[in-house]
Structure formats: structure tokens, C-alpha cells
Design an enzyme around this catalytic site. Structure first.
Site, PDB file in Angstrom:
ATOM      1  N   LYS A   1      93.773 -13.388 -63.561  1.00  0.00           N
ATOM      2  CA  LYS A   1      92.667 -12.668 -64.207  1.00  0.00           C
ATOM      3  C   LYS A   1      91.593 -12.377 -63.176  1.00  0.00           C
ATOM      4  O   LYS A   1      91.256 -13.244 -62.359  1.00  0.00           O
ATOM      5  CB  LYS A   1      92.076 -13.560 -65.323  1.00  0.00           C
TER       6      LYS A   1
ATOM      7  N   LYS B   1      86.704 -20.196 -60.886  1.00  0.00           N
ATOM      8  CA  LYS B   1      85.806 -19.889 -62.020  1.00  0.00           C
ATOM      9  C   LYS B   1      86.496 -20.133 -63.367  1.00  0.00           C
ATOM     10  O   LYS B   1      85.948 -20.801 -64.250  1.00  0.00           O
ATOM     11  CB  LYS B   1      85.386 -18.417 -61.898  1.00  0.00           C
TER      12      LYS B   1
ATOM     13  N   LYS C   1      92.078 -10.635 -58.008  1.00  0.00           N
ATOM     14  CA  LYS C   1      91.026  -9.631 -57.845  1.00  0.00           C
ATOM     15  C   LYS C   1      91.642  -8.383 -57.253  1.00  0.00           C
ATOM     16  O   LYS C   1      92.636  -8.458 -56.520  1.00  0.00           O
ATOM     17  CB  LYS C   1      89.946 -10.156 -56.893  1.00  0.00           C
TER      18      LYS C   1
ATOM     19  N   THR D   1      78.008 -11.385 -68.682  1.00  0.00           N
ATOM     20  CA  THR D   1      77.769 -12.036 -67.387  1.00  0.00           C
ATOM     21  C   THR D   1      76.321 -12.501 -67.316  1.00  0.00           C
ATOM     22  O   THR D   1      76.021 -13.656 -66.994  1.00  0.00           O
ATOM     23  CB  THR D   1      78.081 -11.062 -66.223  1.00  0.00           C
TER      24      THR D   1
ATOM     25  N   ASN E   1      74.866  -3.885 -63.820  1.00  0.00           N
ATOM     26  CA  ASN E   1      75.098  -4.463 -65.145  1.00  0.00           C
ATOM     27  C   ASN E   1      74.551  -5.891 -65.256  1.00  0.00           C
ATOM     28  O   ASN E   1      73.823  -6.210 -66.198  1.00  0.00           O
ATOM     29  CB  ASN E   1      76.604  -4.427 -65.425  1.00  0.00           C
TER      30      ASN E   1
ATOM     31  N   SER F   1      85.706 -11.720 -71.421  1.00  0.00           N
ATOM     32  CA  SER F   1      86.987 -11.029 -71.226  1.00  0.00           C
ATOM     33  C   SER F   1      88.106 -11.788 -71.936  1.00  0.00           C
ATOM     34  O   SER F   1      88.988 -11.191 -72.551  1.00  0.00           O
ATOM     35  CB  SER F   1      87.340 -10.952 -69.734  1.00  0.00           C
TER      36      SER F   1
HETATM   37  N1  GLU Z   1      84.490  -9.219 -62.267  1.00  0.00           N
HETATM   38  C1  GLU Z   1      84.013 -10.286 -63.085  1.00  0.00           C
HETATM   39  C2  GLU Z   1      83.921 -11.575 -62.290  1.00  0.00           C
HETATM   40  O1  GLU Z   1      83.813 -11.559 -61.098  1.00  0.00           O
HETATM   41  C3  GLU Z   1      84.771 -10.434 -64.391  1.00  0.00           C
HETATM   42  C4  GLU Z   1      86.239 -10.712 -64.283  1.00  0.00           C
HETATM   43  C5  GLU Z   1      86.972 -10.621 -65.608  1.00  0.00           C
HETATM   44  O2  GLU Z   1      86.354 -10.401 -66.643  1.00  0.00           O
HETATM   45  O3  GLU Z   1      88.190 -10.777 -65.560  1.00  0.00           O
HETATM   46  O4  GLU Z   1      83.883 -12.638 -62.849  1.00  0.00           O
END
Ligand code: GLU
Length: 420
Positions: free
Chosen positions: A67, A91, A103, A187, A218, A354
């Protein structure tokens, strides 16, 4: 300066210095499981063909499907994407989500693309990677300079290639096609929940808490809104082009600023428009070391380094960006008693929402926005308590504590699967 992946590996080593991590396990955690690099051809509006470089790094999936977001930025390179994918694995484990970490990124300045070109690029990214992703394999989401529209195009392209609509293949989508309202603000909301907790614990009041925010995307903008509405004093705000800081300790109004940004394309003062008696112009560097109680880096990596860490005046840093503080800076901040709420905890609200979106998609259900926000706050607070307890147990900072906690959980999953 070290690249983000070198910093990430230093953070891993720092955690390994606190708790015993088997040699083989450490070696496994030092390498991504899979790296995909693709060429994305796009027919530009001027008729010429241009090829963009795209990446997807799938770091570890011991705890569940990979993810993590997709970033469109000119500075994207493989080391950055590797670091970001590793941080996603950490995370998701810190907040206890049943996901691994990944990523993606494309080396591009999306501000230079027309809407049609951007759509072509987004669809091209999926064409290059659709066999490697999916609701049970790897679920992408927005990141820097990608948004719900980009996710909508990507989900559509994935669905076209599969021959059926697959809302669970991407998160952060428009609400009309399976997205959830709470995702866009999650976030910032997650980080703000932790700010409230910290201020309450230190017996301070919002009115006497001065906040500086780096980044007006955002995460930064929504955080500014939430803080402003709750009575916090915003004394500095910046975007990629510059900053404004309050002159007489007067609070900056983020709503007004957004109007100005939309009108002018930048948020710092423009002689004729900005009331120079209230705000003054500053640089991003100045904003990071300005006089404030809470600093919120909400832009990109490597902002607080060994060069400026000792000048930071804030007592608390809440990292809404990924990787804004280097390991060298962490040491200086810890010595100076600055509390750093690390990215892998502070900005985990995004991926948590998410997860809520994906869960609803794959089960064909929907929750109310208030229920989603309540569950989000619960997870953020519980994770913060876990990190806090681990930090106290080993007498370490919150970043090390988050990594210790996450690595324990990932290792248990790898043991459960019989990998180690
Ligand atoms: N890009 C966001 C992060 O760095 C969200 C990642 C997601 O929702 O999968 O946490």
C-alpha cells in the site's frame, strides 16, 4: 546530503541498536522485495512524443497487500521511491493496518502538463504496471501532486484493462466512484488529533500555541484550517515558492490565504494585494526556524537537517510530510528536548482513511463520514499511546519508538509466514 533511502536505512539501524533484530531479518528489511521501473510514452499537445520515467517499489508485504501513494514530481528518483515505500511499510505497521508498504512515482512536473496530458500520463502509468497491482496485491493512492482526479483516471484504466470495475484497486478516488469524503482531509486530521492530545497533555491552550506550517498542499492547508477553527495561532505558512509570517503575532487566516493563492498562484505577499502591516514575506528556510511552539513540515523530504536543526525554536514538530527530518537533525532535536512526532505516525491518518475506503469498496458497504472520522481519531490516539509507551520503555525518541514497534510487528508477520 544523504539521499532519502540512506536516511531511511539509518533510521532502521537506529532501531536495530535499541532492540535485537536478527541479522537475517535486518538484511531482509534493508532491501525492497520488488522494484518496477517503466517508460511511459505520452503524446503531448504539441504533437511530439515524450517519454516519462515511472517507478513502483514494493518494499514488504508480510502484513498484507502492498500500500502506498504515487507521486508526480520533478525530483522523483529511485532512491526517493525506495525510501517512501519503506516508510509506508513502517507506517502501516505503526497504526496496525493489515498492509505492507509500497510507493510509486513519476519524474515529471505536473504543473507543466495540460489536463489531457496528465490524464494520458496517469493512464500510461497503469498500462505499464497493471499486472503488478490490484486490490489484493498493491493498492496505490495519492501523494505529492497527485489527487482524486488522477486516482479516478487510474482506477478507470485498471478497470478497462481487467474488463470489470474495480473500485478497490485505488484509494483516494472521487466520492462518486467509491471514494470517501473523509479521505481528503484525513492526513491533516490525523496529525491534528495528535496536536490536540499533546497540547492537552502539556496543559496548554490553543490560543497560546503558535504554529508554523511549511507547505500549503492538501495536508498543510487542511491542517491550517483545522488549527485556525480550533483557535490556534498560525504565525507562519509557506508554499513551494515562499512564506509569509505574522508581523505582530496576529493569526494568519488560511481561508483568506487560499483565495489569494488561487488568485495569484502564490501565498506570499504581493505588494499591491497583501496587507503588509499584517504579514511579511519570508523564505521557506526562515519559516522552519521562526519563533513558534509547533512546527508542521508538510512539504517534502530533507527540510530539517544538521544545518538548521539547532536553530529550530519550536518545542514540538508534527511531520505531515514524509521524511522532512534527517537522522542527524533528529539527534540534535532530541538533545534540545524538541518533541518530534514522526511522519510514520503523524501523517498515518491518510493511509488509515485509505484502508477504510478500501474496506468499504471490497465489502460493498459505506460508513458515515462521522463514523469514519471517529474511527480515525481512535486509531491515531491508540497508536500514539503505543509509541509513547515504547519511547518511555527504552528512553528513546518517538521516531525510534515507532520503528521499534513497527519492526517487531513486521518481523512477527514474517515469522508467522515462515520467511525468517
Ligand atoms: N501518500 C500517503 C502517505 O504517504 C497515503 C498513502 C495511502 O493512502 O496509501 O501516507
Amino acid at each position: 546530503m544523504k539521499n532519502p533511502f540512506e536516511n531511511a536505512m539509518q533510521q532502521l539501524q537506529n532501531a536495530a541498536d535499541v532492540v535485537e533484530i536478527g541479522e537475517g531479518v535486518l538484511e531482509l528489511l534493508q532491501k525492497p522485495q520488488r522494484i518496477h521501473e517503466i517508460a511511459i510514452p505520452v503524446k503531448m499537445d504539441n504533437g511530439k512524443l515524450k517519454t516519462f520515467r515511472g517507478y513502483r517499489v514494493q518494499y514488504n508485504n508480510a502484513r498484507g497487500p502492498y500500500k502506498g501513494g504515487i507521486r508526480f514530481h520533478p525530483a522523483v528518483d529511485i532512491d526517493e521511491v525506495k525510501a517512501l515505500s519503506f516508510w509506508m511499510a513502517i507506517k502501516c505497521a505503526v497504526v496496525g493496518l493489515p498492509y505492507g508498504g509500497a510507493k510509486g512515482g513519476v519524474e515529471v512536473n505536473p504543473k507543466e502538463l495540460s489536463k489531457r496530458e496528465l490524464q494520458e500520463l496517469s493512464r500510461g502509468y497503469v498500462r505499464g504496471l497493471y499486472l503488478e497491482i490490484g486490490p489484493n496485491i498493491d493498492i496505490p493512492a495519492p501523494d505529492v501532486y497527485t489527487n482524486e482526479q488522477v486516482m479516478g483516471w487510474m482506477m478507470d484504466q485498471y478497470s478497462l484493462l481487467k474488463g470489470y470495475t474495480s473500485p478497490g484497486s485505488f484509494t483516494g478516488k472521487p466520492v462518486e466512484i467509491g471514494g470517501i469524503t473523509a479521505r481528503a482531509t484525513a492526513t491533516a486530521r490525523g496529525g491534528f488529533t495528535l496536536l490536540e492530545r499533546i497540547i492537552e497533555q502539556s496543559n496548554k491552550k490553543p490560543q497560546e500555541t503558535r504554529i508554523a506550517i511549511q507547505g500549503f498542499g492538501n495536508a498543510g492547508y487542511v491542517f491550517a484550517q483545522l488549527a485556525y477553527d480550533a483557535g490556534y495561532k498560525i504565525v507562519g505558512v509557506s508554499d513551494s515558492r515562499g512564506a509569509i509570517v505574522s508581523k505582530n503575532g496576529k493569526c494568519i487566516n488560511p481561508y483568506k490565504l487560499l483565495e489569494l493563492k488561487q488568485e495569484k498562484g502564490k501565498i506570499y505577499c504581493d505588494k499591491s494585494v497583501c496587507d503588509s502591516k499584517e504579514y511579511k514575506e519570508a523564505t521557506n528556510e526562515e519559516l522552519l526556524v521562526m519563533d513558534c511552539n509547533v512546527l508542521v513540515p508538510a512539504a517534502i523530504e530533507n527540510q530539517i537537517t544538521e544545518k538548521n536543526a539547532s536553530d529550530v525554536k519550536a518545542e514540538t514538530i508534527i511531520e505531515l510530510a514524509n521524511g522532512p527530518t534527517t537522522p542527524e537533525a533528529d539527534e540534535i532535536l532530541y538533545k534540545n528536548n524538541v518533541i518530534v512526532v514522526p511522519d510514520v505516525l503523524a501523517n498515518a491518518g491518510g493511509v488509515t482513511a485509505s484502508y477504510f475506503e478500501w474496506s468499504q469498496n471490497i465489502q460493498n458497504t459505506s460508513w458515515s463520514e462521522s463514523e469514519t472520522n471517529r474511527k480515525l481519531a481512535e486509531i491515531m490516539i491508540e497508536s500514539y499511546e503505543n509509541v509513547y509507551d515504547t519511547a518511555k520503555k527504552y528512553d528513546i525518541d518517538y521516531r525510534k519508538a515507532s520503528f521499534v514497534l513497527a519492526i517487531e510487528r513486521i518481523t512477527q508477520a514474517m515469522e508467522g509466514r515462515g520467511w525468517v
